[in-house]
Enzyme design. Sequence first.
Site, PDB file in Angstrom:
ATOM      1  N   HIS A 181       0.860  -1.193   0.000  1.00 37.79           N
ATOM      2  CA  HIS A 181       0.000   0.000   0.000  1.00 37.79           C
ATOM      3  C   HIS A 181       0.895   1.243   0.000  1.00 37.79           C
ATOM      4  CE1 HIS A 181      -3.281   2.626   0.409  1.00 37.79           C
ATOM      5  NE2 HIS A 181      -4.000   2.006   1.318  1.00 37.79           N
ATOM      6  N   HIS A 184      -2.725   6.816  -0.741  1.00 37.16           N
ATOM      7  CA  HIS A 184      -3.662   7.370   0.252  1.00 37.16           C
ATOM      8  C   HIS A 184      -3.052   7.951   1.517  1.00 37.16           C
ATOM      9  CE1 HIS A 184      -7.009   4.813  -1.759  1.00 37.16           C
ATOM     10  NE2 HIS A 184      -6.582   5.825  -2.504  1.00 37.16           N
ATOM     11  N   TYR A 186      -0.628   6.991   3.482  1.00 36.25           N
ATOM     12  CA  TYR A 186      -0.117   6.125   4.549  1.00 36.25           C
ATOM     13  C   TYR A 186       1.419   6.121   4.509  1.00 36.25           C
ATOM     14  CZ  TYR A 186      -5.035   5.017   4.949  1.00 36.25           C
ATOM     15  OH  TYR A 186      -6.396   5.126   5.111  1.00 36.25           O
TER      16      TYR A 186
HETATM   17  C1  8OZ Z   1     -11.346   3.833   4.015  1.00 29.90           C
HETATM   18  C2  8OZ Z   1     -11.354   3.821   5.385  1.00 29.90           C
HETATM   19  C3  8OZ Z   1     -10.232   3.449   6.070  1.00 29.90           C
HETATM   20  C4  8OZ Z   1      -9.087   3.098   5.390  1.00 29.90           C
HETATM   21  C5  8OZ Z   1      -7.440   3.474   2.064  1.00 29.90           C
HETATM   22  C6  8OZ Z   1      -7.131   1.686   3.639  1.00 29.90           C
HETATM   23  O1  8OZ Z   1      -7.964   4.558   1.796  1.00 29.90           O
HETATM   24  C7  8OZ Z   1      -7.860   2.721   3.261  1.00 29.90           C
HETATM   25  C8  8OZ Z   1      -9.080   3.111   3.997  1.00 29.90           C
HETATM   26  C9  8OZ Z   1     -10.217   3.483   3.321  1.00 29.90           C
HETATM   27  O2  8OZ Z   1      -6.547   3.006   1.351  1.00 29.90           O
END
Ligand code: 8OZ
Length: 368
Positions: A181, A184, A186
Site C-alpha cells: 500500500h 492514500h 499512509y
Molecule cells: C477507508 C477507510 C479506512 C481506510 C485506504 C485503507 O484509503 C484505506 C481506507 C479506506 O486506502
Amino acid sequence: MSQSNDSAVLFSPFRLGEIELKNRIVMAPLTRNRATRGSDAPNALNVEYYRQRAGAGLIVTEGTQISQQGQGYIWTPGIYSEAQIAGWKAVTDAVHAEGGKIITQLWHVGRVSHASLQPGNGAPVAPSAIQAKTKTYIESGFAEVSQPRELGLDEIPGIIADYVRAAENAKAAGFDGVELHGAHGYLLDQFLRDGSNARSDAYGGSIENRVRLVLEVVEAVATVFPKGRIGVRISPVSPANDARDSDPQALFGHLVEKLSAAGIAFIHVVEGATREARDYLPFDYLALRKAFKGAYIANNGFTRDLAIETLAEDCADLIAFGRLFIANPDLVERLKRDAPLNTPDVATFYGGDARGYTDYPALAGKAA
Ligand code: 8OZ
C-alpha cells in the site's frame, strides 16, 4: 468509442507476472472493519465475504496491517500473529476453492493513526513529526489522528523487517502474492511526498531519497515472494489523508521508472481523487503506463463502459472495482450480462456485521 464486442477483453484471461487470472477484473482493496475484535484476525464472516467475490480475476484484500504499529483504524485485520495467519489461510483456501486468486495488501498507516491503537498507547510514527489533517476511527467513533513522532534512522530497518515478516506470513497463509500500500497518505506515501517528508537524511529531500523506502521494501519483500507476485499501489494526485506533493508527475514518474527496473508484476493506480472525481487534478497516467513494463491496474470510479473503453484503448491491463464489489458479490457475472447492479449502502461500509457485507443478493438463479 467502445463497440459492444470490445467487452470480450474484460472477460479474457491475463497473466499478471506469475499469477494466471481468469479475467481482467480486480476486486480493489476495501477497508471493512470486520476482523475479530481483540485479535484482529479474519473470521468465518470474512471468509464468506471473500468467497462470494471469488469471481474476480484477482482479489486484493483490504489493507492489512503488518504490525500493531502499522494499524490506524479499529477492527482492521493484521498479518503479524498466528491467529491472523490462520484466519487468512481460511480466506485463501475458500477463494482458491472457487477458482479465484487473492493477494494481500500490506499496510502500514504511519501517521494516520491514533495513540489508542498503538503499542503502549504511544505516538504513531512518520517520516517527520507533522500531524496530518485527517481523521481516523477508534472504538468510540471518528477521532483526529494523533501527533506523530519522527522515525529514527535506526528504526527504518525494523520497519522493513516488519514488511518481510508480514510477507512471510502472507506466504504461509496461502496468498498468491502481495500488494504494497503506497497510496492514500499512509506510511510509504508519507515518505514519497514532500508535504509529509521533511527529513534531511537518505530518506528525505530529493525525489531519489524519498522513493528509497518503497524501493527497499520492494527488494526486501522480494526475498520472500518472487517479483512476479509483487505490486505497488499508488494514488499520485489523491488528497486522501492530507497527502500533498509539490510535483506528483515528477515524483511518480521517477518512482514508476524505478519500479519497472526492479521488475515487479504491477502498479495499481488510483486515478484522480479517491472515491471522488477522476479528473480531480491534471495528471498524465499514460506516462506511468508507458514507463512501466509490467501490468497497469487502473482504479477509481470505473463503470462497465469506462472499463471496456479503457482496455480497448490500451490504457490499462486490468480494471479494479471497489464500491461495485461491495454491493455485487457476482459483479463479473453481472458485467458479463450487462445486468443491473445493486446499490452500495454507505452506512454499512465500515464496521458492523453481515448486513451490508455478505447479504447483498446475487442475480436470481445464481447462489452467491
Ligand atoms: C477507508 C477507510 C479506512 C481506510 C485506504 C485503507 O484509503 C484505506 C481506507 C479506506 O486506502
